[in-house]
Design a protein around this motif. Structure first.
Motif, PDB file in Angstrom:
ATOM      1  N   LEU A 240       0.829  -1.203   0.000  1.00  0.00           N
ATOM      2  CA  LEU A 240       0.000   0.000   0.000  1.00  0.00           C
ATOM      3  C   LEU A 240       0.866   1.256   0.000  1.00  0.00           C
ATOM      4  O   LEU A 240       0.635   2.184  -0.786  1.00  0.00           O
ATOM      5  CB  LEU A 240      -0.938   0.007   1.205  1.00  0.00           C
ATOM      6  N   GLY A 241       1.875   1.306   0.855  1.00  0.00           N
ATOM      7  CA  GLY A 241       2.760   2.464   0.919  1.00  0.00           C
ATOM      8  C   GLY A 241       3.521   2.687  -0.383  1.00  0.00           C
ATOM      9  O   GLY A 241       3.643   3.814  -0.859  1.00  0.00           O
ATOM     10  N   ASP A 242       4.014   1.610  -0.966  1.00  0.00           N
ATOM     11  CA  ASP A 242       4.722   1.725  -2.247  1.00  0.00           C
ATOM     12  C   ASP A 242       3.779   2.175  -3.361  1.00  0.00           C
ATOM     13  O   ASP A 242       4.160   2.960  -4.226  1.00  0.00           O
ATOM     14  CB  ASP A 242       5.367   0.391  -2.620  1.00  0.00           C
ATOM     15  N   SER A 243       2.545   1.686  -3.329  1.00  0.00           N
ATOM     16  CA  SER A 243       1.560   2.083  -4.343  1.00  0.00           C
ATOM     17  C   SER A 243       1.198   3.554  -4.226  1.00  0.00           C
ATOM     18  O   SER A 243       1.070   4.255  -5.230  1.00  0.00           O
ATOM     19  CB  SER A 243       0.297   1.235  -4.215  1.00  0.00           C
ATOM     20  N   ILE A 244       1.031   4.032  -3.000  1.00  0.00           N
ATOM     21  CA  ILE A 244       0.736   5.452  -2.779  1.00  0.00           C
ATOM     22  C   ILE A 244       1.887   6.311  -3.288  1.00  0.00           C
ATOM     23  O   ILE A 244       1.674   7.318  -3.973  1.00  0.00           O
ATOM     24  CB  ILE A 244       0.462   5.727  -1.289  1.00  0.00           C
ATOM     25  N   ALA A 245       3.108   5.913  -2.965  1.00  0.00           N
ATOM     26  CA  ALA A 245       4.279   6.676  -3.404  1.00  0.00           C
ATOM     27  C   ALA A 245       4.401   6.676  -4.938  1.00  0.00           C
ATOM     28  O   ALA A 245       4.659   7.718  -5.549  1.00  0.00           O
ATOM     29  CB  ALA A 245       5.547   6.111  -2.775  1.00  0.00           C
ATOM     30  N   ALA A 246       4.195   5.524  -5.559  1.00  0.00           N
ATOM     31  CA  ALA A 246       4.296   5.433  -7.017  1.00  0.00           C
ATOM     32  C   ALA A 246       3.195   6.238  -7.702  1.00  0.00           C
ATOM     33  O   ALA A 246       3.451   6.934  -8.689  1.00  0.00           O
ATOM     34  CB  ALA A 246       4.232   3.976  -7.459  1.00  0.00           C
ATOM     35  N   ALA A 247       1.980   6.155  -7.178  1.00  0.00           N
ATOM     36  CA  ALA A 247       0.874   6.907  -7.770  1.00  0.00           C
ATOM     37  C   ALA A 247       1.100   8.406  -7.652  1.00  0.00           C
ATOM     38  O   ALA A 247       0.822   9.166  -8.591  1.00  0.00           O
ATOM     39  CB  ALA A 247      -0.447   6.522  -7.111  1.00  0.00           C
ATOM     40  N   SER A 248       1.616   8.845  -6.521  1.00  0.00           N
ATOM     41  CA  SER A 248       1.850  10.280  -6.361  1.00  0.00           C
ATOM     42  C   SER A 248       2.958  10.771  -7.296  1.00  0.00           C
ATOM     43  O   SER A 248       2.862  11.868  -7.851  1.00  0.00           O
ATOM     44  CB  SER A 248       2.193  10.609  -4.912  1.00  0.00           C
TER      45      SER A 248
ATOM     46  N   ILE B 117       3.387   6.868   6.926  1.00  0.00           N
ATOM     47  CA  ILE B 117       2.359   6.370   7.854  1.00  0.00           C
ATOM     48  C   ILE B 117       2.247   4.849   7.801  1.00  0.00           C
ATOM     49  O   ILE B 117       2.034   4.206   8.831  1.00  0.00           O
ATOM     50  CB  ILE B 117       1.008   7.039   7.571  1.00  0.00           C
ATOM     51  N   THR B 118       2.405   4.256   6.640  1.00  0.00           N
ATOM     52  CA  THR B 118       2.273   2.792   6.557  1.00  0.00           C
ATOM     53  C   THR B 118       3.388   2.079   7.317  1.00  0.00           C
ATOM     54  O   THR B 118       3.225   0.906   7.662  1.00  0.00           O
ATOM     55  CB  THR B 118       2.247   2.308   5.095  1.00  0.00           C
ATOM     56  N   ASN B 119       4.500   2.752   7.617  1.00  0.00           N
ATOM     57  CA  ASN B 119       5.571   2.123   8.393  1.00  0.00           C
ATOM     58  C   ASN B 119       5.198   1.947   9.860  1.00  0.00           C
ATOM     59  O   ASN B 119       5.868   1.219  10.581  1.00  0.00           O
ATOM     60  CB  ASN B 119       6.861   2.932   8.292  1.00  0.00           C
ATOM     61  N   PHE B 120       4.159   2.596  10.336  1.00  0.00           N
ATOM     62  CA  PHE B 120       3.748   2.465  11.727  1.00  0.00           C
ATOM     63  C   PHE B 120       2.946   1.191  11.985  1.00  0.00           C
ATOM     64  O   PHE B 120       2.772   0.799  13.127  1.00  0.00           O
ATOM     65  CB  PHE B 120       2.919   3.675  12.171  1.00  0.00           C
ATOM     66  N   PHE B 121       2.436   0.545  10.969  1.00  0.00           N
ATOM     67  CA  PHE B 121       1.634  -0.654  11.154  1.00  0.00           C
ATOM     68  C   PHE B 121       2.545  -1.863  11.342  1.00  0.00           C
ATOM     69  O   PHE B 121       3.527  -2.032  10.637  1.00  0.00           O
ATOM     70  CB  PHE B 121       0.704  -0.869   9.966  1.00  0.00           C
TER      71      PHE B 121
ATOM     72  N   GLY C  30       1.923   9.225   3.013  1.00  0.00           N
ATOM     73  CA  GLY C  30       1.322   7.897   2.925  1.00  0.00           C
ATOM     74  C   GLY C  30       2.340   6.798   3.143  1.00  0.00           C
ATOM     75  O   GLY C  30       2.081   5.828   3.861  1.00  0.00           O
ATOM     76  N   LYS C  31       3.494   6.926   2.538  1.00  0.00           N
ATOM     77  CA  LYS C  31       4.561   5.939   2.704  1.00  0.00           C
ATOM     78  C   LYS C  31       5.058   5.918   4.146  1.00  0.00           C
ATOM     79  O   LYS C  31       5.291   4.873   4.731  1.00  0.00           O
ATOM     80  CB  LYS C  31       5.703   6.253   1.732  1.00  0.00           C
TER      81      LYS C  31
END
Length: 63
Positions: free
Chosen positions: A17-25, A52-56, A49-50
Motif C-alpha cells: 500500500l505504501g509503495d503504491s501510494i508513493a508510485a501513484a503520487s 504512515i504505513t511504516n507504523f503498522f 502515505g509511505k
C-alpha cells in the motif's frame, strides 16, 4: 499502530500500500509539470502515505 511500531517489520500488505501510494503520487506529479501546486500536493501525499504505513505492525513484537 503505535509509535514504537515504526521500527518493527511492516506487514506485506501495508508495504505494498505504501509503495503504491508513493508510485501513484510520483506518476500524478510527473503528468502535471505545468501545475506546481498539484505536483507539491501529490508529492507530500505520497511521502506522508509511505511514512504512515511504516507504523503498522503485525502485532508480534519482541518487547
Amino acid at each position: 499502530m503505535k509509535l514504537k511500531g515504526y521500527f518493527q517489520p511492516t506487514p506485506k500488505r501495508f508495504r505494498i500500500l505504501g509503495d503504491s501510494i508513493a508510485a501513484a503520487s510520483l506518476f500524478i506529479a510527473s503528468q502535471n509539470l505545468d501545475n506546481p501546486k498539484l505536483m507539491i500536493i501529490s508529492g507530500v501525499v505520497g511521502a506522508v502515505g509511505k511514512f504512515i504505513t511504516n507504523f503498522f505492525t503485525d502485532g508480534k513484537s519482541n518487547s
